[in-house]
Design a protein around this motif. Structure first.
Motif, PDB file in Angstrom:
ATOM      1  N   MET A 177       0.635  -1.351  -0.114  1.00 49.24           N
ATOM      2  CA  MET A 177      -0.241  -0.241   0.039  1.00 49.24           C
ATOM      3  C   MET A 177       0.592   1.336  -0.291  1.00 49.24           C
ATOM      4  N   LEU A 178       2.225   0.819   1.260  1.00 50.07           N
ATOM      5  CA  LEU A 178       2.745   2.615  -0.002  1.00 50.07           C
ATOM      6  C   LEU A 178       2.894   2.495  -0.638  1.00 50.07           C
ATOM      7  N   TYR A 179       3.483   1.472  -1.246  1.00 46.99           N
ATOM      8  CA  TYR A 179       4.701   1.388  -2.578  1.00 46.99           C
ATOM      9  C   TYR A 179       3.851   2.008  -3.483  1.00 46.99           C
ATOM     10  N   ARG A 180       2.505   1.740  -3.115  1.00 50.09           N
ATOM     11  CA  ARG A 180       1.616   2.345  -4.237  1.00 50.09           C
ATOM     12  C   ARG A 180       1.132   3.551  -4.168  1.00 50.09           C
ATOM     13  N   LEU A 181       1.243   3.995  -2.906  1.00 45.80           N
ATOM     14  CA  LEU A 181       1.021   5.854  -3.012  1.00 45.80           C
ATOM     15  C   LEU A 181       2.228   6.483  -3.134  1.00 45.80           C
ATOM     16  N   PHE A 182       3.400   5.465  -2.383  1.00 44.96           N
ATOM     17  CA  PHE A 182       4.463   7.238  -2.537  1.00 44.96           C
ATOM     18  C   PHE A 182       5.539   6.562  -3.270  1.00 44.96           C
ATOM     19  N   HIS A 183       6.039   5.592  -4.218  1.00 45.49           N
ATOM     20  CA  HIS A 183       6.606   5.078  -4.608  1.00 45.49           C
ATOM     21  C   HIS A 183       6.932   5.925  -5.624  1.00 45.49           C
ATOM     22  N   GLU A 184       6.698   7.239  -6.497  1.00 45.61           N
ATOM     23  CA  GLU A 184       7.356   8.066  -7.089  1.00 45.61           C
ATOM     24  C   GLU A 184       8.872   9.151  -6.183  1.00 45.61           C
ATOM     25  N   ASP A 185       8.451   8.727  -5.019  1.00 41.25           N
ATOM     26  CA  ASP A 185       9.356   9.590  -4.390  1.00 41.25           C
ATOM     27  C   ASP A 185      10.213   8.986  -3.577  1.00 41.25           C
ATOM     28  N   GLY A 186       9.883   7.763  -3.316  1.00 36.04           N
ATOM     29  CA  GLY A 186      11.091   6.897  -2.495  1.00 36.04           C
ATOM     30  C   GLY A 186       9.812   6.537  -1.252  1.00 36.04           C
ATOM     31  N   VAL A 187      10.239   5.133  -0.879  1.00 40.61           N
ATOM     32  CA  VAL A 187       9.647   5.429   0.192  1.00 40.61           C
ATOM     33  C   VAL A 187      10.276   3.960   1.130  1.00 40.61           C
ATOM     34  N   ARG A 188      10.589   4.491   2.439  1.00 35.65           N
ATOM     35  CA  ARG A 188      11.377   3.932   3.143  1.00 35.65           C
ATOM     36  C   ARG A 188      10.626   3.057   4.737  1.00 35.65           C
ATOM     37  N   VAL A 189      10.077   2.167   4.646  1.00 32.81           N
ATOM     38  CA  VAL A 189       9.742   1.260   5.876  1.00 32.81           C
ATOM     39  C   VAL A 189      10.978   1.261   7.161  1.00 32.81           C
TER      40      VAL A 189
END
Ligand code: ZN
Length: 308
Positions: free
Chosen positions: A229-241
């Motif tokens: 879900m996080l990838y789907r929302l923010f992948h263009e900006d890169g998301v780190r968990v």
């Protein structure tokens, strides 16, 4: 769910950071835990959904704070739902309930706009209780707009030092399970780094827009895990968990605890509390009763006298 991967991604808080902007957030996903809590009481679906959102919001807010104890969100209002409570301990125990004290005129309207249709005028207080020795932090959120998000967003808009936006969803899946999700984004003043004020503001607006683009269906989709879900929302900006924190249903009630309270009461009060041959103490959170017979009560009185 037979696939164990899916089970691992429920009932947790997933902290994350958006790489491009350095903004922090938390995704709360509640499955079995929320289903257990909201179905314990006989409540209209609109109220179950609102309670689910309150618990997801509570978990999202609590994990932003450094505390050791209990974080509580409590709503008091003049509508058909006169009180709601959600609390989250540092260990990840969550519990909550809603008190219904009037008729809900229009269930559909209540789902669409719970603040005016379920709650009415009132406040949501948040407190951090770290035990008797420690300070109790408290914030008072006025209920405004249609939803809990409107109210909490409005509260943080007035905050000078801290920006926060929240996106909530709660509902029943096609298989009949209640689920709730919260996404909380926050911005601290020192996080702007070497960017200009305008750039920082653009980053913020963009991240909030991406967050709010998540539909309720996506947020409640049990096949879409937290990372997906996080990838789907923010992948263009890169998301780190970061490491997720588990959540589970937990209450602090027990027969021993209630016996301790009863033992602190004078004999006369205990005798008056006896109804139909027993003292019955109900835990609103668990919807269970603890019954004490006259023999039990005599034993408590005797134990108190022995202690004195
Ligand atoms: Zn309980």
């Amino acid at each position: 769910m037979s696939d164990s991967n899916f089970q691992m991604t429920d009932d947790l808080v997933q902290p994350f950071m958006i790489d491009a902007s350095g903004l922090n957030g938390r995704l709360v996903r509640l499955g079995n835990a929320i289903d257990t809590i909201v179905t314990r009481h006989d409540l209209p679906e609109s109220v179950r959904a609102l309670l689910g959102k309150l618990l997801a919001l509570g978990a999202g807010m609590a994990t932003a704070l450094k505390y050791d104890g209990i974080f509580t969100l409590q709503i008091k209002s003049d509508g058909p739902v006169s009180m709601m409570v959600a609390d989250v301990t540092t260990n990840g125990d969550i519990r909550g309930y809603a008190q219904l004290s009037g008729e809900i005129a229009d269930e559909e309207a209540a789902r669409a706009a719970p603040v005016p249709n379920l709650l009415g005028k009132g406040y949501m207080a948040f407190t951090v209780d770290q035990g008797a020795e420690m300070e109790r932090y408290q914030g008072i959120v006025e209920l405004v707009g249609d939803s809990l998000e409107d109210s909490i967003d409005n509260y943080f808009e007035k905050s000078e030092q801290f920006a926060s936006k929240t996106h909530l969803a709660a509902g029943k899946t096609p298989s009949g399970q209640w689920r709730a999700t919260a996404i909380v984004l926050q911005r601290l003043p020192e996080e702007s780094g070497d960017k200009t004020h305008e750039e920082t503001q653009e980053d913020w607006v963009r991240a909030v827009t991406l967050m709010k683009s998540a539909t309720a269906d996506e947020m409640l989709d049990e096949r879409l895990d937290a990372h997906g879900m996080l990838y789907r929302l923010f992948h263009e900006d890169g998301v780190r968990v970061y490491d997720p924190r588990p959540l589970d249903v937990g209450c602090r009630c027990s027969r021993d605890r209630i016996a301790g309270i009863l033992m602190g009461m004078p004999d006369d009060d205990l005798d008056h509390a006896m109804v139909d041959g027993k003292i019955s103490v109900n835990c609103e959170f668990c919807n269970v009763s603890f019954d004490f017979t006259p023999n039990d009560v005599d034993a408590l009185k005797a134990a108190r006298r022995d202690q004195a």
